[in-house]
Design a protein around this motif. Structure first.
Motif, short mmCIF file in Angstrom:
data_model
loop_
_atom_site.label_atom_id
_atom_site.label_comp_id
_atom_site.label_asym_id
_atom_site.label_seq_id
_atom_site.Cartn_x
_atom_site.Cartn_y
_atom_site.Cartn_z
N GLY A 380 0.87 -1.18 0.00
CA GLY A 380 0.00 0.00 0.00
C GLY A 380 0.90 1.22 0.00
O GLY A 380 2.12 1.10 -0.14
N ARG A 381 0.28 2.40 0.14
CA ARG A 381 1.07 3.63 0.07
C ARG A 381 2.19 3.69 1.09
O ARG A 381 3.31 4.09 0.79
N ARG A 382 1.85 3.29 2.34
CA ARG A 382 2.88 3.39 3.37
C ARG A 382 4.02 2.41 3.11
O ARG A 382 5.19 2.71 3.35
N ALA A 383 3.67 1.22 2.59
CA ALA A 383 4.72 0.23 2.29
C ALA A 383 5.63 0.76 1.18
O ALA A 383 6.85 0.57 1.21
N THR A 387 9.57 1.44 1.74
CA THR A 387 10.58 0.77 0.91
C THR A 387 11.52 1.81 0.29
O THR A 387 12.74 1.62 0.23
N LEU A 388 10.91 2.88 -0.15
CA LEU A 388 11.68 3.96 -0.76
C LEU A 388 12.68 4.56 0.22
O LEU A 388 13.85 4.78 -0.09
N ARG A 407 2.18 12.60 2.28
CA ARG A 407 1.58 12.25 3.58
C ARG A 407 1.98 10.85 4.02
O ARG A 407 2.16 10.60 5.21
N ALA A 408 2.14 9.94 3.05
CA ALA A 408 2.60 8.59 3.42
C ALA A 408 4.01 8.67 3.99
O ALA A 408 4.33 8.03 5.00
N VAL A 409 4.85 9.49 3.38
CA VAL A 409 6.22 9.65 3.89
C VAL A 409 6.18 10.29 5.28
O VAL A 409 6.89 9.87 6.19
N ASP A 410 5.31 11.27 5.45
CA ASP A 410 5.20 11.93 6.75
C ASP A 410 4.79 10.94 7.84
O ASP A 410 5.27 10.99 8.96
N ALA A 533 6.33 -5.07 -2.03
CA ALA A 533 7.44 -4.28 -1.47
C ALA A 533 8.78 -4.87 -1.90
O ALA A 533 9.73 -4.12 -2.17
N GLU A 534 8.85 -6.20 -2.00
CA GLU A 534 10.11 -6.85 -2.39
C GLU A 534 10.46 -6.47 -3.83
O GLU A 534 11.61 -6.15 -4.14
N ALA A 535 9.46 -6.54 -4.71
CA ALA A 535 9.71 -6.20 -6.11
C ALA A 535 10.11 -4.73 -6.24
O ALA A 535 10.99 -4.37 -7.04
N LEU A 536 9.48 -3.87 -5.43
CA LEU A 536 9.84 -2.45 -5.47
C LEU A 536 11.28 -2.26 -5.01
O LEU A 536 12.06 -1.54 -5.64
#
Ligand SMILES: Cc1ncc(C[n+]2csc(CCOP(=O)(O)OP(=O)(O)O)c2C)c(N)n1
Ligand SMILES: [Mg+2]
Length: 556
Positions: A380-383, A387-388, A407-410, A533-536
């Motif tokens: 999802g966005r937070r994941a 990951t980033l 906002r996800a980063v925040d 998340a792994e693929a990202l």
């Protein structure tokens, strides 16, 4: 005497702008702006003719994207403390209107843009000539200065273009030494009439003087409104670090042992006082109880992201504000004090060193934040944001799109070590979803390292034309991560969501059905889709070699 006064004037203008520190020019094609295009083709070539200045030239088709590209360049340069205007050259007509969104953002963010808009000469204005409109002063109060420059005349002696250039640069960087200069950087429009012939004349480049319009002597820099303002003594203080706050916000919080609530673009999300989980905390009952016990709110920079922070500011018994950005005069009305910069006294503490009693308040916030943490789904966005962040290292620069991305980063970003805070950049002046790809490209063009950008699908599609970087242009190293959730999903968390679902979907979510892979293929941009998340993480493992898109598929 030259047979082509327009060409001569354009060379003098470009040379004078370069002499006053302008290094970057973004040019859009057109005939009326031809004299400037010819001059810039020479100055921006890898082998400029004798006497020509060396400038960085970027050519783009769409003026709206071009202006955001210039904004991104200006933003990245300002981060390094290098406040230099970035010039944008357009032809006349609707081309000029396309600059407006970036000009608005630059005005609110305090970034210096020089709009060089070509115009018809006076005899062709107001008489129905093609591609001719009232473009002088079109940007109204969004520019620090706008100049109407009459067409160069045959036999005119040189010097006029140099004066215009000097004055424009000094107005854009916010030289406070003149009454008509505001002391804060921002956009400036120079509307340039050109009369035919508009072609190249192969003429020689002039020597131009550096002109300083400011009176000599010391410059009184206004640093604060009113008397010096010490912070009132209290254990129950909170420091909010918004966009542009800087590391000083951390030092203020640490000096007093107050919790530090720092947005990603504050540059202050670090140190022992930082409460990284503050967004979930302020959204919880425990957080609201803590907020009620706050005596003093210190706001540094301009916070824009969460309702919890807005509420904290709105209900602050005592509010102190510093560095509210370019529009510091628009700080909340109930602020006790509004300071242009953070007074040194705020980072110092009177009396004894902090003891356990002083730290009890901070520790309460930190442990409450841990308990308020909302578990995160695996994808999802937070994941994506997590990951980033996990993959980014020292000195990395990430451009964040408005809406769910920033906002996800925040929500999930940690507190970093004070000497190793990654850089986050966003257009928080007006928080538009427009121009984000171009802003990121501008940042990447002047960044020493490859740049990452994170944005939503609607934000991506809004500026998809920004992907168009012609084969003759400098190719930036930028990886764009697009969170594709099939529309603008931020609205489903807002009050609009109570309307019938099909209405909300059509008029707020705006599903687009666009195939991002095909779009990228059309622009010749590399594309990868990831669904975990792994693929990202694997897609982010190597730095980008050019312009790339990683589509994080979050729907269906
Ligand atoms: C230029 C502009 N137009 C409209 C808006 C209003 N707006 C805010 S968020 C948003 C949707 C963004 O969607 P997306 O980029 O997919 O992000 P998500 O909400 O899905 O995280 C819109 C239209 C805006 N901020 N700026
Ligand atoms: Mg979306």
């Amino acid at each position: 005497m030259s047979a082509n006064p327009s060409a001569e004037f354009a060379r003098e203008l470009v040379a004078a702008l370069a002499a006053h520190g302008v290094e970057d020019f973004v040019l859009c094609p057109g005939s009326r702006s031809g004299p400037l295009a010819h001059a810039l083709a020479e100055a921006g070539s890898s082998n400029p003719p004798l006497g020509a200045p060396r400038v960085n030239l970027h050519v783009r088709i769409d003026e709206r994207s071009a202006a955001f590209l210039a904004l991104g360049i200006a933003r990245a340069r300002a981060l390094d403390g290098d406040v230099k205007p970035v010039a944008i050259v357009t032809t006349s007509g609707t081309a000029v209107g396309n600059l407006f969104p970036a000009v608005m953002e630059a005005h609110h963010s305090g970034l210096p843009l020089l709009l060089l808009t070509a115009d018809r000469p006076s005899e062709l204005r107001g008489v129905g000539a093609n591609q001719t409109t009232d473009q002088v002063g079109i940007f109204g109060t969004f520019v620090r200065w706008s100049a109407e420059v009459p067409a160069p005349m045959p036999g005119e002696s040189p010097g006029r273009a140099s004066k215009v250039a000097a004055r424009a640069v000094q107005s854009a960087v916010g030289d406070s030494r003149r009454d008509d200069m505001t002391g804060s950087p921002g956009p400036v429009q120079v509307d340039l009439e050109f009369r035919d012939p508009l072609g190249s004349d192969g003429g020689v480049w002039p020597d131009v003087p550096y002109i300083d319009f400011s009176p000599s002597g010391t410059i009184p820099i206004v640093t604060e409104a009113g008397a010096p303002a010490p912070l009132p003594p209290t254990t129950h203080g909170v420091v909010i670090a918004g966009d542009g706050a800087g590391d000083v916000a951390r030092r203020v919080a640490e000096a007093h042992g107050w919790p530090l609530l720092a947005e990603p673009t504050s540059g202050a999300r670090s140190g022992v006082a930082c409460v990284p989980g503050y967004v979930d905390l302020l959204g919880s009952a425990a957080g609201r109880k803590l907020a009620e016990r706050v005596h003093l709110v210190v706001v540094i920079g301009r916070p824009t992201l969460s309702r919890g922070i807005s509420a904290l500011i709105a209900h602050a018994p005592t509010l102190m504000v510093a560095r509210h950005g370019a529009r510091w005069r628009e700080a909340p009305q109930h602020a006790e004090r509004v300071m242009r910069d953070v007074p040194r006294s705020w980072t110092e503490r009177d009396g004894d060193a902090l003891d356990a009693g002083d730290l009890a308040w901070l520790n309460e916030w930190k442990s409450a934040a841990k308990s308020a943490h909302v578990p995160m789904p695996a994808w999802g966005r937070r994941a994506v944001a997590q990951t980033l962040i996990a993959g980014s290292g020292e000195g990395d620069v990430t451009v964040l799109g408005s809406s769910g991305s920033i906002r996800a980063v925040d929500r999930i970003a940690p507190a970093w070590k004070a000497d190793n805070v990654p850089t986050f950049i966003a257009n928080r002046g007006l928080s538009g979803i427009d121009g984000t790809i171009s802003t990121a490209l501008g940042v990447a063009l002047v960044s020493r390292k490859p740049v990452l950008a994170l944005m939503g699908d609607v934000t991506f599609l809004h500026d998809v034309g920004g992907l168009l970087v012609g084969p003759l242009e400098t190719q930036p190293k930028l990886r764009i991560v697009v969170m594709n959730d099939g529309g603008g999903t931020i609205f489903s968390g807002l009050e609009h969501a109570s309307a019938p679902a099909e209405y909300v979907e059509r008029v707020f979510t705006t599903p687009h059905g666009a195939d991002i892979a095909s779009i990228c293929a059309g622009y010749g941009v590399a594309h990868t889709a990831v669904r975990s998340a792994e693929a990202l993480a694997a897609a982010l493992a190597q730095p980008p070699v050019g312009l790339e898109v990683v589509e994080a598929v979050l729907q269906g």
